[in-house]
Design an enzyme around this catalytic site. Structure first.
Site, short mmCIF file in Angstrom:
data_model
loop_
_atom_site.label_atom_id
_atom_site.label_comp_id
_atom_site.label_asym_id
_atom_site.label_seq_id
_atom_site.Cartn_x
_atom_site.Cartn_y
_atom_site.Cartn_z
N THR A 1 -13.92 20.72 -19.00
CA THR A 1 -15.04 19.97 -19.59
C THR A 1 -15.37 18.70 -18.83
OG1 THR A 1 -14.55 20.88 -21.77
CG2 THR A 1 -15.77 18.82 -21.75
N THR B 1 -8.84 20.84 -20.84
CA THR B 1 -7.79 20.37 -21.76
C THR B 1 -7.08 21.52 -22.48
OG1 THR B 1 -9.38 20.07 -23.55
CG2 THR B 1 -8.92 18.16 -22.15
#
Ligand code: ASP
Length: 323
Positions: free
Chosen positions: A12, A85
């Site tokens: 991201t 993540t």
């Protein structure tokens, strides 16, 4: 002047959202346009992968490990790895178990993509660079820096699907903080031995126990190609009665079975002595692994098997929290 190498792998932190809020990968990483200004730090950016972290494999982790090893001979003082993540903790722990060097290695990511309101990417990237450049970060093992906190690769885990305050170290807490005026450490991990891995062995699986779990979930993995199985057991490491026979058969077929807890806090330990209880499982030959969550125990088992450990040596490697 500190020389920091930033290795970008995707996630991201390198993505953007469209007008509907749908987030996807970019050809060009917008993070490379962010200007990091610190007269005492020379930053080099290198893109080695551009993947969402769900697509990261142990082979990709090994690729990162090799690049970091090479960087030590290239005069870098610290390494930052940007990463999605979702599996960041697994890559961080793989590197922690296998990197023999003392360079600070700091992983970071973002929960909000580059053009979303309150995007945390550039900020986390900057915090990770400052952490990697700090003298105090040497010999701390691989670190994860997110949201002003410094966590160890060994115990950090992602705890929230979307909140920026997602990375936590259950049971112990972060080892340090990124302050406005510097890096502050408050605790340190006991050092662990680093193992040499030349080639990765695969087929190491992770299962989660639940009430009524059928034996078939375990027995379907009872195959020659299976190198090992980690189970997130119930409570301190107990299993439903129906699964005990299948576990016994896996062990009889010399497939290592490692037990961790599906609980968020605490360690797995053999406490109960009845069929399916931890003591009975340990007596059968199940190896208890303390303090690691399931995905990390799986990485440790994969690394231990890839390093050539078998039998008692493998059991010691897995069960010893610091080796
Ligand atoms: N799905 C994303 C990934 O892991 C999540 C993130 O990076 O925060 O690549």
């Amino acid at each position: 002047m500190k020389k920091i190498l930033a290795l970008h792998t995707g996630g991201t932190i390198s993505m953007s959202a469209n007008e509907l809020g749908e987030v996807s990968t970019n050809e060009e990483n917008p993070l490379l346009d962010s200007r990091f200004i610190d007269d005492n730090i020379e930053l080099t950016n290198e893109t080695i992968l551009n993947k969402p972290s769900e697509h990261i494999t142990p082979d990709d982790m090994f690729k990162m490990q090799k690049r970091v090893k090479k960087a030590e001979g290239q005069g870098y003082d610290g390494i930052v790895i940007t990463h999605g993540t979702d599996t960041l903790e697994e890559t961080a722990y793989f590197l922690d178990l296998t990197l023999p060097n003392h360079l600070p290695v700091v992983l970071t990511g973002a929960m909000r993509s580059s053009n979303e309101i309150g995007s945390d990417g550039v900020y986390n990237f900057q915090s990770a660079i400052l952490t990697a450049a700090a003298d105090e970060s040497v010999d701390k093992g691989v670190l994860v820096v997110m949201n002003d906190e410094i966590h160890t690769a060994r115990y950090v885990t992602k705890t929230h699907t979307t909140n920026v305050d997602t990375f936590r170290t259950p049971t112990f807490g972060p080892i340090g903080l990124v302050g406005k005026r510097g890096i502050h450490y408050f605790q340190e991990l006991i050092q662990q031995a680093v193992v040499q891995v030349d080639e990765l062995k695969h087929n190491v699986y992770l299962l989660k126990a639940y009430a009524g779990m059928p034996a078939s979930l375990l027995s379907c993995l009872d195959k020659k190609e299976t190198n090992g199985i980690v189970i997130e057991g119930l409570g301190a490491g107990n299993m439903p009665l129906e699964t005990v026979g299948a576990i016994q058969q896996l062990l009889a077929d010399e497939i290592p079975v490692v037990m961790v807890s599906r609980c968020y806090n605490g360690v797995a330990e053999p406490i109960y002595d009845y069929p399916g209880g931890g003591i009975a499982l340990e007596r059968m030959g199940v190896t208890f692994c303390q303090g690691l969550n399931g995905p990390k125990a799986r990485i440790k088992l994969l690394v231990g098997i890839s390093a050539g450990f078998t039998g008692e040596n493998l059991r010691n490697y897995i069960s010893n929290a610091v080796s």
